[in-house]
Scaffold this motif. Sequence first.
Motif, mmCIF file in Angstrom:
data_model
loop_
_atom_site.group_PDB
_atom_site.id
_atom_site.type_symbol
_atom_site.label_atom_id
_atom_site.label_comp_id
_atom_site.label_asym_id
_atom_site.label_seq_id
_atom_site.Cartn_x
_atom_site.Cartn_y
_atom_site.Cartn_z
ATOM 1 N N TYR A 112 -5.238 -0.073 8.216
ATOM 2 C CA TYR A 112 -4.530 -1.359 8.288
ATOM 3 C C TYR A 112 -4.790 -2.083 6.964
ATOM 4 O O TYR A 112 -5.870 -2.636 6.751
ATOM 5 N N PRO A 113 -3.811 -2.034 6.043
ATOM 6 C CA PRO A 113 -4.024 -2.642 4.723
ATOM 7 C C PRO A 113 -3.469 -4.059 4.644
ATOM 8 O O PRO A 113 -2.600 -4.447 5.430
ATOM 9 N N GLY A 114 -3.963 -4.817 3.685
ATOM 10 C CA GLY A 114 -3.403 -6.149 3.459
ATOM 11 C C GLY A 114 -4.192 -6.893 2.410
ATOM 12 O O GLY A 114 -5.201 -6.392 1.907
ATOM 13 N N SER A 115 -3.729 -8.108 2.093
ATOM 14 C CA SER A 115 -4.453 -8.951 1.138
ATOM 15 C C SER A 115 -5.554 -9.739 1.851
ATOM 16 O O SER A 115 -6.618 -9.991 1.269
ATOM 17 N N PHE A 116 -5.279 -10.183 3.076
ATOM 18 C CA PHE A 116 -6.273 -10.872 3.918
ATOM 19 C C PHE A 116 -6.968 -12.016 3.174
ATOM 20 O O PHE A 116 -8.193 -12.105 3.157
ATOM 21 N N ASP A 117 -6.177 -12.908 2.558
ATOM 22 C CA ASP A 117 -6.766 -14.002 1.769
ATOM 23 C C ASP A 117 -6.386 -15.362 2.359
ATOM 24 O O ASP A 117 -5.595 -16.077 1.738
ATOM 25 N N VAL A 163 -8.838 -4.025 2.312
ATOM 26 C CA VAL A 163 -8.444 -5.164 1.472
ATOM 27 C C VAL A 163 -7.876 -4.588 0.182
ATOM 28 O O VAL A 163 -8.607 -3.966 -0.604
ATOM 29 N N MET A 164 -6.574 -4.756 -0.014
ATOM 30 C CA MET A 164 -5.941 -4.222 -1.222
ATOM 31 C C MET A 164 -6.038 -5.278 -2.324
ATOM 32 O O MET A 164 -5.661 -6.436 -2.122
ATOM 33 N N VAL A 165 -6.554 -4.866 -3.459
ATOM 34 C CA VAL A 165 -6.756 -5.808 -4.566
ATOM 35 C C VAL A 165 -5.504 -5.813 -5.436
ATOM 36 O O VAL A 165 -5.132 -4.790 -6.004
ATOM 37 N N GLU A 208 -1.974 -8.910 -9.723
ATOM 38 C CA GLU A 208 -0.964 -9.921 -10.064
ATOM 39 C C GLU A 208 -1.247 -11.256 -9.371
ATOM 40 O O GLU A 208 -0.762 -12.294 -9.795
ATOM 41 N N LYS A 209 -1.995 -11.212 -8.266
ATOM 42 C CA LYS A 209 -2.347 -12.465 -7.590
ATOM 43 C C LYS A 209 -3.548 -13.058 -8.318
ATOM 44 O O LYS A 209 -4.690 -12.652 -8.106
ATOM 45 N N GLN A 210 -3.252 -14.033 -9.200
ATOM 46 C CA GLN A 210 -4.237 -14.515 -10.170
ATOM 47 C C GLN A 210 -5.333 -15.403 -9.579
ATOM 48 O O GLN A 210 -6.454 -15.384 -10.038
ATOM 49 N N SER A 237 -8.407 -0.765 -5.014
ATOM 50 C CA SER A 237 -7.549 -1.358 -6.045
ATOM 51 C C SER A 237 -6.496 -0.365 -6.524
ATOM 52 O O SER A 237 -5.791 -0.632 -7.486
ATOM 53 N N GLY A 238 -6.391 0.764 -5.834
ATOM 54 C CA GLY A 238 -5.411 1.779 -6.252
ATOM 55 C C GLY A 238 -4.197 1.794 -5.348
ATOM 56 O O GLY A 238 -3.824 0.779 -4.757
ATOM 57 N N LEU A 239 -3.596 2.980 -5.266
ATOM 58 C CA LEU A 239 -2.414 3.148 -4.422
ATOM 59 C C LEU A 239 -2.848 3.315 -2.967
ATOM 60 O O LEU A 239 -3.718 4.137 -2.660
ATOM 61 N N LEU A 240 -2.205 2.568 -2.100
ATOM 62 C CA LEU A 240 -2.540 2.637 -0.673
ATOM 63 C C LEU A 240 -2.383 4.062 -0.117
ATOM 64 O O LEU A 240 -3.235 4.547 0.640
ATOM 65 N N ALA A 241 -1.292 4.734 -0.504
ATOM 66 C CA ALA A 241 -1.020 6.076 0.046
ATOM 67 C C ALA A 241 -2.150 7.046 -0.323
ATOM 68 O O ALA A 241 -2.577 7.857 0.512
ATOM 69 N N ASP A 242 -2.645 6.952 -1.549
ATOM 70 C CA ASP A 242 -3.742 7.839 -1.983
ATOM 71 C C ASP A 242 -5.024 7.515 -1.211
ATOM 72 O O ASP A 242 -5.762 8.411 -0.805
ATOM 73 N N VAL A 283 -0.893 1.164 9.605
ATOM 74 C CA VAL A 283 -0.502 0.178 10.608
ATOM 75 C C VAL A 283 -0.049 -1.082 9.888
ATOM 76 O O VAL A 283 -0.732 -1.542 8.962
ATOM 77 N N LYS A 284 1.084 -1.636 10.304
ATOM 78 C CA LYS A 284 1.550 -2.910 9.755
ATOM 79 C C LYS A 284 1.945 -3.827 10.907
ATOM 80 O O LYS A 284 2.598 -3.381 11.864
ATOM 81 N N GLY A 285 1.578 -5.085 10.796
ATOM 82 C CA GLY A 285 2.018 -6.081 11.768
ATOM 83 C C GLY A 285 3.353 -6.639 11.305
ATOM 84 O O GLY A 285 3.555 -6.882 10.119
ATOM 85 N N GLN A 308 10.781 -0.879 3.579
ATOM 86 C CA GLN A 308 10.813 -0.418 2.189
ATOM 87 C C GLN A 308 9.466 0.185 1.770
ATOM 88 O O GLN A 308 9.408 1.258 1.172
ATOM 89 N N MET A 309 8.386 -0.532 2.112
ATOM 90 C CA MET A 309 7.043 -0.043 1.737
ATOM 91 C C MET A 309 6.720 1.269 2.453
ATOM 92 O O MET A 309 6.101 2.164 1.876
ATOM 93 N N ALA A 310 7.170 1.387 3.708
ATOM 94 C CA ALA A 310 6.929 2.631 4.456
ATOM 95 C C ALA A 310 7.629 3.796 3.745
ATOM 96 O O ALA A 310 7.064 4.897 3.627
ATOM 97 N N SER A 311 8.847 3.557 3.254
ATOM 98 C CA SER A 311 9.595 4.620 2.555
ATOM 99 C C SER A 311 8.891 4.994 1.251
ATOM 100 O O SER A 311 8.798 6.171 0.898
ATOM 101 N N ILE A 312 8.379 3.968 0.533
ATOM 102 C CA ILE A 312 7.665 4.237 -0.729
ATOM 103 C C ILE A 312 6.428 5.085 -0.441
ATOM 104 O O ILE A 312 6.173 6.102 -1.098
ATOM 105 N N ASN A 313 5.673 4.684 0.570
ATOM 106 C CA ASN A 313 4.425 5.395 0.876
ATOM 107 C C ASN A 313 4.697 6.828 1.344
ATOM 108 O O ASN A 313 3.966 7.748 0.987
ATOM 109 N N ARG A 314 5.803 7.006 2.116
ATOM 110 C CA ARG A 314 6.122 8.358 2.577
ATOM 111 C C ARG A 314 6.693 9.198 1.422
ATOM 112 O O ARG A 314 6.575 10.419 1.415
#
Length: 160
Positions: free
Chosen positions: A6-11, A35-37, A40-42, A71-76, A87-89, A101-107
Motif C-alpha cells: 500500500y504505497p502513498g505520500s502519507f503526509d 512511504v514513497m519519497v 518534487e514535493k519540496q 525513493s525509487g520506482l514503486l513497481a521495482d 493496493v490503492k484506496g 493510469q498508474m496501474a497501467s504504468i506499473n503493469r
Amino acid sequence: MSTAIYPGSFDPITLGHLDIIRRAAACFDKLYVCVMVNCEKQHPMFTAEQRVALIRASVADMDNVEVESCSGLLADYAVGKGACVLVKGVRNATDFDQEYQMASINRGIHPQLETVFLPASAPYQHFSSTMVREMIRYGQPMEKYVPAPVAEELKRKERS
Ligand code: PNS
C-alpha cells in the motif's frame, strides 16, 4: 504467502488511509505500507522518516503490517518484496482515473503486478492529506482526521 503493497505520500497519514490499511491487511498475509519519497514535493509537513514512525505507531496493533520508505520506482520495490498486488484506496471518479493510469504504468513495468482498488469507506470519502493540512492551519481538532499518534505529534509541534 500473499504479499501486497500500500504505497502513498502519507503526509500525514489520515484515518482514511488507516481504514484502507486495516481492510487490506485482512485480505493479504503480509502488507507493506510504503512511504514513497517524491523529490518534487519540496516542502513536506513531515520527513519520510517521521512519516514512517507515525504510521508504525498507528498500525502497532496490526501484526502483518510493516512500514518502510522508498525513493525509487514503486513497481521495482513491490517486485523486490515478492508482492504481486498494489493496493490503492479510491474515493471518487477522479481518483479512479488517476489510479487506472498508474496501474497501467506499473503493469507496463512489471506485467505480473496487479492493482487492487478498495473503495473508501463512507465516513472518509472526503478525507485527504491536503485537507488535513488545511484543517491544521485553521486549528481544527485533529482527532477527527488523523490517528492518535499523529494528532499527538501535531500538538507537540504546535507547543514547540
Ligand atoms: O499518496 P499519493 O501522493 O497519492 O501517492 C502517489 C504515489 C506515491 C503512490 C505515486 O506517485 C507513486 O507510485 N510514486 C512512486 C514513483 C513511481 O513508481 N512512479 C510510477 C508509477 S505512477
